[in-house]
Design a protein around this motif. Structure first.
Motif, mmCIF file in Angstrom:
data_model
loop_
_atom_site.group_PDB
_atom_site.id
_atom_site.type_symbol
_atom_site.label_atom_id
_atom_site.label_comp_id
_atom_site.label_asym_id
_atom_site.label_seq_id
_atom_site.Cartn_x
_atom_site.Cartn_y
_atom_site.Cartn_z
ATOM 1 N N GLY A 5 2.715 4.439 -2.102
ATOM 2 C CA GLY A 5 2.376 5.318 -3.204
ATOM 3 C C GLY A 5 3.325 6.499 -3.222
ATOM 4 O O GLY A 5 4.206 6.614 -2.383
ATOM 5 N N ASN A 39 0.824 -1.198 0.000
ATOM 6 C CA ASN A 39 0.000 0.000 0.000
ATOM 7 C C ASN A 39 0.867 1.260 0.000
ATOM 8 O O ASN A 39 0.580 2.219 0.709
ATOM 9 N N LYS A 45 2.935 5.242 -8.681
ATOM 10 C CA LYS A 45 3.147 5.662 -10.063
ATOM 11 C C LYS A 45 4.609 5.389 -10.402
ATOM 12 O O LYS A 45 5.511 6.015 -9.851
ATOM 13 N N HIS A 70 -1.600 -0.084 -5.938
ATOM 14 C CA HIS A 70 -2.458 0.674 -6.852
ATOM 15 C C HIS A 70 -2.098 2.152 -6.948
ATOM 16 O O HIS A 70 -2.310 2.774 -7.976
ATOM 17 N N HIS A 71 -1.577 2.728 -5.884
ATOM 18 C CA HIS A 71 -1.315 4.167 -5.846
ATOM 19 C C HIS A 71 0.132 4.517 -6.185
ATOM 20 O O HIS A 71 0.521 5.670 -6.077
#
Length: 106
Positions: A29, A27, A63, A60-61
């Motif tokens: 990011g 999790n 980049k 998911h977060h």
């Protein structure tokens, strides 16, 4: 959460053969700027590295901007889903997974 992996994290790891899922589902990011991966020299000593599957899977977060020839000294066999389920930004560099031994592409 903004984060950074030091470019020396795998320095001297000549016998390391797998980093499967090492950064998966954390999790993690980044804020505004894509994280450039791999950093210059990050895997230079990893001459036994075969498996990077699911390396960043499930972040998911995150980049990511894939750059350079980061795995040129490795003997990769499994790169499946290494960047799956992440925010890969841009294109995959042509020579990202090219492997060399003494300057000869394998």
């Amino acid at each position: 959460m903004d984060w950074d992996i030091p470019s020396t994290i795998f320095k001297g790891c000549t016998k390391l053969n797998s980093i499967e899922g090492i950064f998966a589902n954390l999790n993690i990011g980044n804020l505004n700027t894509p994280y450039k991966f791999p950093l210059d020299g990050m895997f230079d000593d990893c001459v036994s590295l075969k498996n990077i599957s699911q390396l960043f899977y499930g972040n998911h977060h995150l980049k990511l901007q894939l750059v350079g020839e980061g795995f040129k000294n490795c003997v990769l066999e499994d790169v499946s889903e290494a960047f799956a389920d992440t925010g890969v930004y841009g294109s995959i560099p042509y020579r990202l997974f090219f492997m060399e031994k003494d300057g000869v592409i394998q």
